[in-house]
Design a protein around this motif. Structure first.
Motif, PDB file in Angstrom:
ATOM      1  N   VAL A  56     -11.621   7.109  -5.962  1.00 11.20           N
ATOM      2  CA  VAL A  56     -11.450   7.113  -4.516  1.00 11.20           C
ATOM      3  C   VAL A  56      -9.948   7.093  -4.265  1.00 11.20           C
ATOM      4  N   SER A  57      -9.453   8.074  -3.488  1.00 11.57           N
ATOM      5  CA  SER A  57      -8.014   8.200  -3.307  1.00 11.57           C
ATOM      6  C   SER A  57      -7.685   8.950  -2.025  1.00 11.57           C
ATOM      7  N   ASN A  58      -6.481   8.751  -1.555  1.00 11.55           N
ATOM      8  CA  ASN A  58      -5.980   9.528  -0.426  1.00 11.55           C
ATOM      9  C   ASN A  58      -4.967  10.576  -0.903  1.00 11.55           C
ATOM     10  N   LEU A  59      -5.130  11.087  -2.119  1.00  8.36           N
ATOM     11  CA  LEU A  59      -4.182  12.057  -2.694  1.00  8.36           C
ATOM     12  C   LEU A  59      -4.052  13.318  -1.849  1.00  8.36           C
ATOM     13  N   THR A  60      -5.100  13.691  -1.131  1.00  6.56           N
ATOM     14  CA  THR A  60      -5.053  14.938  -0.357  1.00  6.56           C
ATOM     15  C   THR A  60      -4.523  14.735   1.063  1.00  6.56           C
ATOM     16  N   GLU A  61      -4.288  13.483   1.458  1.00  8.24           N
ATOM     17  CA  GLU A  61      -3.783  13.223   2.811  1.00  8.24           C
ATOM     18  C   GLU A  61      -2.287  13.479   2.901  1.00  8.24           C
ATOM     19  N   GLU A  62      -1.806  13.754   4.112  1.00  7.27           N
ATOM     20  CA  GLU A  62      -0.399  14.074   4.354  1.00  7.27           C
ATOM     21  C   GLU A  62       0.442  12.805   4.471  1.00  7.27           C
ATOM     22  N   THR A  63       0.590  12.102   3.369  1.00 14.16           N
ATOM     23  CA  THR A  63       1.467  10.939   3.307  1.00 14.16           C
ATOM     24  C   THR A  63       2.045  10.860   1.904  1.00 14.16           C
ATOM     25  N   ARG A  64       3.240  10.343   1.780  1.00  9.40           N
ATOM     26  CA  ARG A  64       3.844  10.177   0.453  1.00  9.40           C
ATOM     27  C   ARG A  64       3.329   8.921  -0.244  1.00  9.40           C
ATOM     28  N   HIS A  65       2.678   8.030   0.477  1.00 11.93           N
ATOM     29  CA  HIS A  65       2.177   6.766  -0.058  1.00 11.93           C
ATOM     30  C   HIS A  65       0.692   6.908  -0.375  1.00 11.93           C
ATOM     31  N   LYS A  66       0.374   6.887  -1.658  1.00 11.83           N
ATOM     32  CA  LYS A  66      -0.994   7.131  -2.108  1.00 11.83           C
ATOM     33  C   LYS A  66      -1.604   5.868  -2.699  1.00 11.83           C
ATOM     34  N   LEU A  67      -2.885   5.702  -2.485  1.00 15.35           N
ATOM     35  CA  LEU A  67      -3.661   4.629  -3.097  1.00 15.35           C
ATOM     36  C   LEU A  67      -4.760   5.264  -3.924  1.00 15.35           C
ATOM     37  N   LEU A  68      -5.036   4.668  -5.074  1.00 17.74           N
ATOM     38  CA  LEU A  68      -6.021   5.236  -5.984  1.00 17.74           C
ATOM     39  C   LEU A  68      -6.874   4.109  -6.558  1.00 17.74           C
ATOM     40  N   LEU A  69      -8.171   4.284  -6.520  1.00 20.99           N
ATOM     41  CA  LEU A  69      -9.116   3.346  -7.113  1.00 20.99           C
ATOM     42  C   LEU A  69      -9.966   4.131  -8.102  1.00 20.99           C
ATOM     43  N   ASN A  70     -10.026   3.656  -9.336  1.00 18.03           N
ATOM     44  CA  ASN A  70     -10.755   4.326 -10.404  1.00 18.03           C
ATOM     45  C   ASN A  70     -11.757   3.327 -10.976  1.00 18.03           C
ATOM     46  N   VAL A  71     -13.060   3.628 -10.898  1.00 18.68           N
ATOM     47  CA  VAL A  71     -14.122   2.752 -11.398  1.00 18.68           C
ATOM     48  C   VAL A  71     -14.864   3.504 -12.494  1.00 18.68           C
ATOM     49  N   SER A  72     -15.026   2.858 -13.649  1.00 21.73           N
ATOM     50  CA  SER A  72     -15.647   3.531 -14.785  1.00 21.73           C
ATOM     51  C   SER A  72     -16.556   2.584 -15.555  1.00 21.73           C
TER      52      SER A  72
END
Length: 176
Positions: A78-94
């Motif tokens: 789950v991430s905001n990598l595609t949003e128009e901001t330089r500040h990204k958050l990423l959550l990786n669950v495995s």
């Protein structure tokens, strides 16, 4: 707790090691992606114990341990990598397979179990394809049995081997 400072140092060295992980994900829609995760944790420790040999003499016995925990599994991202901001958050669950290998003075132990990894990261966008930032990771699994030099040992509830760890690292993300 009944352990000597020497034993405490030996155990502390096994708790502080090197962690490397890599993951790949495909963003399906919006902020949700599917992918895979692989990680390796390695640690080692060496000490000398002074023991009585039964004849009144003290003997120094060397102890060297190398531990390795490897993880592989599918991941939900789950991430905001595609949003128009330089500040990204990423959550990786495995949820996947976690293996444990240890060697102490030539005696090899191996085991495997269901494991889980959870990563949360802040990343700053350097350019369209490159992101960097800190990452907090949690990993865990519990071994119910292990093989030592080919012989399998089943663990009672109070003997099970926990493979939990917390990591703080620098993360680099490449977006294609």
């Amino acid at each position: 707790d009944g352990i000597s400072p020497q034993e405490r140092e030996y155990l502390r060295n096994l708790k502080s090691g090197t962690n490397f992980d890599i993951s790949a994900a495909y963003i399906i829609k919006g902020a949700i992606g599917l992918g895979a995760k692989f990680s390796v944790y390695s640690a080692s420790s060496t000490t000398n114990y002074v023991v009585n040999n039964g004849f009144g003499n003290s003997v120094s016995v060397g102890l060297r341990t190398k531990d390795n925990i490897t993880y592989i599994g599918p991941a939900l991202v789950v991430s905001n990598l595609t949003e128009e901001t330089r500040h990204k958050l990423l959550l990786n669950v495995s949820l996947g397979y976690m293996s444990y290998n240890t060697t102490t003075n030539g005696i090899e132990g191996t085991g495997g179990t269901l494991g889980a990894e959870l990563d949360a990261a802040y990343q700053y966008q350097i350019n369209q394809h490159l992101f960097i930032g800190p990452k907090l990771g949690l990993s865990g699994g519990t071994l119910n049995k292990m093989k030592f030099d080919g012989v399998t040992y089943e663990f009672d509830d109070e003997e099970k081997e926990g493979l939990q760890r917390v990591s703080l690292s620098a993360a680099v993300t490449f977006r294609f």
